[in-house]
Design an enzyme around this catalytic site. Structure first.
Site, PDB file in Angstrom:
ATOM      1  CB  SER A 133     -15.654  33.150  41.366  1.00  0.00           C
ATOM      2  OG  SER A 133     -16.822  33.097  40.872  1.00  0.00           O
TER       3      SER A 133
ATOM      4  NE  ARG B 222     -14.651  26.703  41.702  1.00  0.00           N
ATOM      5  CZ  ARG B 222     -15.784  26.098  41.801  1.00  0.00           C
ATOM      6  NH1 ARG B 222     -15.750  24.767  41.922  1.00  0.00           N
ATOM      7  NH2 ARG B 222     -16.907  26.596  41.751  1.00  0.00           N
TER       8      ARG B 222
ATOM      9  CD  GLU C 175     -12.773  29.879  41.372  1.00  0.00           C
ATOM     10  OE1 GLU C 175     -13.226  29.521  40.354  1.00  0.00           O
ATOM     11  OE2 GLU C 175     -13.234  30.238  42.385  1.00  0.00           O
TER      12      GLU C 175
END
Length: 345
Positions: free
Chosen positions: A232, A162, A328
């Site tokens: 998420s 990520r 994230e």
């Protein structure tokens, strides 16, 4: 070019009701540069936004939001692969579906990830055992101050979990305008996560994987149109092997995935769920009652509501598991992106 009233609520998937000084869409590299220069000449901050699917606006934005709407997909077929050149403003899931319909497999595990193609390299998007970097050939970046176009190889993008160079050295004054992808013809199914692991590798076609992934995501994840969210919210934490061994001795049922570098990835959603936080609400924000990794706009949440909930979740997980979660999602303040970890510490 298109200008609207500055309302950002329909332009971020959290549906946070904030405004910018102005919102303008750019459909070409030249428009993107011209509009950025105009805003810079006004000495106001500028934010380049795609689908708004991975951002949390903490407050009204004091400057100009440029919507990157550069479109177009070109495909070149070679003996061993298909090479795609995709405009940054293309919708990611539409690209996945188009590739499947044209019998170019590889991206099916990444189906239904919201957002635009230009945002995919920033996060090195990933799902169900697959990451963008496995297919990325290059990324075309516009240096906004000079209108210089630069092509970065996959290695130069510095992809991580990520993560990429676009979150660091190229975060300011750069805009991704196109992404090059390579889809190898020697296709192999990736069946390592979730329900996919139950599929027979001999029977698992790209279409079956695509349909299974879409069904999983629609069952577990709330559609942003129905309940504002950014998918998420936290990264799955990676801890060293010795810490993982201690944690697993106490929680042997904890999902865990050994990493090539020697660490062990844990499932952030499982950690949050074990803290009893599914459905937990703070202000207008809540932990989703079916997928603890997703924070939702339950009732006219502000950005600060979501940040406060993220702070609480992070603290609870740390107290129970001695693991600190990292967002994230990118946090946007009045003058631009702010440090997400710092904002919830």
């Amino acid at each position: 070019m298109m200008t609207d009233s500055g309302a950002l609520k329909p332009l971020n998937s959290f549906a946070i009701d904030v405004r910018a000084r102005r919102v303008i869409a750019a459909y070409t590299e030249a428009e993107l540069f011209t509009l950025w220069r105009q805003a810079a000449d006004d000495a106001t901050p500028v934010l380049v936004l795609g689908g708004g699917s991975n951002v949390l606006f903490l407050e009204n934005y004091a400057g100009t939001v440029l919507l990157n709407r550069i479109a177009g997909v070109t495909i070149e077929e070679c003996p061993d692969a298909w090479h795609l050149h995709v405009g940054a403003g293309e919708v990611w899931h539409d690209l996945v579906r188009t590739c499947l319909e044209q019998h170019m497999p590889g991206l099916e595990n990444l189906a239904l990830i919201p957002g635009c193609v230009g945002s995919a390299p920033i996060q090195n998007i990933g799902a169900y055992g697959v990451e963008l970097r496995q297919f990325c050939d290059y990324v075309d970046v516009l240096q906004l101050a000079t209108s210089t176009l630069r092509r970065l190889s996959a290695a130069e993008c510095q992809f991580g979990y990520r993560d990429s160079i676009f979150k660091h050295a190229l975060r300011e004054r750069h805009a991704i305008v196109a992404v090059g992808l390579r889809l190898a013809k020697a296709w192999q199914p990736v069946l390592t996560y979730g329900v996919l692991a139950r599929l027979d590798p001999q029977q698992a076609t790209p279409r079956l994987i695509y349909d299974t992934v879409c069904a999983m995501r629609r069952t577990k994840l709330p559609g942003p149109a129905l309940q504002g969210n950014a998918g998420s919210f936290f990264k799955n934490p990676v801890i060293d092997a010795s810490r993982a061994e201690r944690l697993l001795s106490r929680y042997p049922d904890a999902p865990h995935y050994p990493q090539p570098e020697g660490g062990v990835k844990l499932a952030a959603g499982w950690l949050i769920d074990r803290c009893g936080l599914k459905g937990y609400r703070l202000g207008g924000a809540a932990v989703h009652d079916k997928q603890a990794l997703v924070l939702v706009n339950a009732d006219n949440a502000t950005g600060e509501d979501v940040a406060a909930l993220a702070r609480y979740v992070r603290q609870q997980v740390a107290e129970r598991f001695a693991v600190w979660l990292e967002p994230e999602v990118r946090f946007i303040g009045a003058f631009g992106e702010v440090d997400a970890v710092g904002a919830i510490t």
